[in-house]
Design an enzyme around this catalytic site. Structure first.
Site, mmCIF file in Angstrom:
data_model
loop_
_atom_site.group_PDB
_atom_site.id
_atom_site.type_symbol
_atom_site.label_atom_id
_atom_site.label_comp_id
_atom_site.label_asym_id
_atom_site.label_seq_id
_atom_site.Cartn_x
_atom_site.Cartn_y
_atom_site.Cartn_z
ATOM 1 N N CYS A 25 -6.628 3.000 -4.989
ATOM 2 C CA CYS A 25 -7.314 2.317 -3.888
ATOM 3 C C CYS A 25 -8.036 3.264 -2.944
ATOM 4 C CB CYS A 25 -6.320 1.456 -3.124
ATOM 5 S SG CYS A 25 -5.475 0.265 -4.191
ATOM 6 N N HIS A 32 -7.029 1.054 6.497
ATOM 7 C CA HIS A 32 -6.774 0.654 5.111
ATOM 8 C C HIS A 32 -5.965 -0.632 5.092
ATOM 9 C CE1 HIS A 32 -6.090 1.071 0.825
ATOM 10 N NE2 HIS A 32 -4.778 1.045 1.013
ATOM 11 N N GLU A 86 0.609 3.458 8.334
ATOM 12 C CA GLU A 86 -0.726 3.848 8.791
ATOM 13 C C GLU A 86 -0.818 3.797 10.306
ATOM 14 O OE1 GLU A 86 -5.468 2.890 7.995
ATOM 15 O OE2 GLU A 86 -3.944 1.497 7.239
ATOM 16 N N LYS A 128 -9.497 -6.462 5.345
ATOM 17 C CA LYS A 128 -8.789 -7.117 4.239
ATOM 18 C C LYS A 128 -8.188 -8.469 4.614
ATOM 19 C CE LYS A 128 -7.810 -2.775 1.827
ATOM 20 N NZ LYS A 128 -8.300 -1.793 2.831
ATOM 21 N N HIS A 184 -7.993 -7.368 -0.892
ATOM 22 C CA HIS A 184 -7.999 -5.943 -1.226
ATOM 23 C C HIS A 184 -8.848 -5.721 -2.474
ATOM 24 C CE1 HIS A 184 -6.962 -1.895 -1.636
ATOM 25 N NE2 HIS A 184 -5.662 -1.951 -1.856
ATOM 26 N N PHE A 218 -2.167 4.539 -4.652
ATOM 27 C CA PHE A 218 -0.926 4.842 -5.358
ATOM 28 C C PHE A 218 -0.934 6.310 -5.780
ATOM 29 C CE2 PHE A 218 0.281 0.348 -7.124
ATOM 30 C CZ PHE A 218 0.609 -0.045 -5.840
#
Length: 436
Positions: A180, A321, A332, A354, A359, A422
């Site tokens: 991502c 994010h 975050e 998002k 996403h 990831f």
């Protein structure tokens, strides 16, 4: 070292098939998610596998890309995956905005630039899952041999290859795949090409064709998806992300080249913003979960500030994010607090796109970078949709989570956007409002 500016962009997202439509619908609080039962291929593609999918499933399906006559030949359509064609179409519109493609007689030919000085950096988080699945099933159940175009369709670098071939971009061609964080990493690769003098122009992009039952079932087994298909970044009731697809392209250019080219142009292109800082780090912690204290995110944001030589107090907006996962959003936010807890004369606006569009996986960073540029250009901070019960925060935090409606603030000069992936990948980009 060259300064790097943005002269073009476009995207296709669940919010709209152009950047302008996507941005307008984001600001208008449009909820764009589609129930899986309403997808045109539900009966054949999804219904046979419903036991492997979440019981309540909505996805971010993109509208059809704008049609451009003559862009794709019959041979192109046989050889290219949908993600290749959507990226080429988006790249064309971004190049047109930058006034970098030819006239009516040569509508897809680069103009005003040496093609050997045009880099291509385009990534994708996942390969063409539809092609891989269909061919695998046909081979296993019918002993059907694959098409000779299978490998060219599923190789991740072929998206960048297809774009460079279509527009005759002969500079460095690169592909990045960092889950991502892919979109931001693609931008960073193009930025480095221009910054170092390897190219005058870089076509940077990211695309994701992720809507397939195999992909959705895989994320469902990881317990990453929202159980009720509601994306709620920074909300106490957040329970996972909503999977979406999309494509975005940005045109990066050295300031010297853009100034010289646009000064001699009779078109309407202009410099739209400046990319001043890049940051990257690794958690080195877990294959899917971030560090709960947000240390990796913190180090990425600090690097972006350091490479730009900008103080944290000068940044007015962070496009987070924030995917709506319980651990990720909190981590975050913790990192943002650590980085920006300095003496400030104004709040630090924070929001996540998002909530509205889900996403986009590997394409998220690219589309969200476009939104970040637009926020600076128009002096409008987008809000986070579905944010009602706000996450608990330190009362002394500088963070102002934008909810309910956009905020107008033309004084914001610097804005940052984050993308994490990831494997512990962290990326941050710092944009500056263009001031001639």
């Amino acid at each position: 070292m060259s300064r790097v500016v943005i002269t073009g962009y476009d995207c296709i997202s669940p919010l709209g098939n152009t950047a302008a439509r996507s941005w307008a619908n984001l600001l208008a609080s449009k909820q764009c998610l589609t129930a899986v039962e309403d997808l045109p291929d539900y009966e054949t593609r999804y219904k046979p596998y419903t036991k492997h999918l979440p019981p309540v499933l909505k996805v971010g399906k993109c509208p059809t890309p704008p049609v451009v006559d003559g862009l794709f030949s019959a041979q192109d359509k046989r050889r290219m995956s949908p993600m290749m064609m959507s990226t080429i179409s988006t790249a064309l519109h971004a190049l047109r905005r930058a006034d970098l493609v030819g006239d009516a007689e040569s509508p897809f030919t680069l103009t005003g630039v040496n093609p050997e000085r045009v880099a291509t950096s385009i990534g994708t988080g996942l390969p063409a899952m539809n092609d891989i699945f269909d061919v695998s099933v046909d081979m296993a159940t019918r002993n059907k041999r694959p098409s000779p175009m299978l490998i060219p369709k599923i190789l991740t670098n072929m998206v960048a290859g297809a774009v460079s071939i279509k527009f005759n971009a002969r500079g460095p061609s690169q592909t990045t795949s960092t889950a991502c964080a892919t979109g931001n990493n693609a931008i960073i690769e193009g930025f480095n090409c221009v910054k170092s003098g390897m190219a005058d122009v870089a076509i940077v992009g990211a695309t994701e064709e992720s809507l397939h039952p195999l992909t959705i079932a895989g994320f469902h087994r990881l317990k990453s998806l929202s159980s009720d298909s509601k994306s709620r970044p920074f909300d106490n009731n957040r329970n996972g992300f909503v999977i979406s697809e999309g494509t975005g392209v940005i045109i990066l250019e050295s300031l010297e080249h853009a100034t010289r080219r646009l000064g001699a142009s009779t078109g309407h292109a202009s410099i739209l913003g400046e990319l001043v800082g890049i940051g990257m780090s690794s958690d080195a912690y877990h294959i899917t979960s971030p560090m709960e204290n947000g240390d990796g995110a913190k180090r990425s944001m600090e690097m972006a500030l350091r490479t730009a030589e900008v103080d944290a107090s000068e940044v007015g907006y962070v496009n987070a994010h924030a995917t709506s996962t319980p651990i990720g959003d909190m981590a975050e936010l913790s990192g943002i607090n650590d980085v920006f807890s300095t003496k400030r004369s104004s709040p630090l606006y924070v929001s996540s796109s998002k909530g509205a569009m889900g996403h986009l996986l590997g394409a998220s960073g690219l589309v969200e970078s476009i939104f970040t540029l637009l926020s600076l250009k128009e002096g409008t901070i987008p809000h986070t949709l579905n944010l009602h019960d706000v996450i608990d925060m330190d009362p002394h935090s500088p963070v102002h989570l934008v909810k309910n409606e956009p905020v107008s603030d033309s004084t914001v000069k610097y804005a940052m956007t984050n993308s994490f992936g990831f494997g512990g990948v962290n990326t941050s980009l710092l944009f500056k409002k263009w001031e001639a």
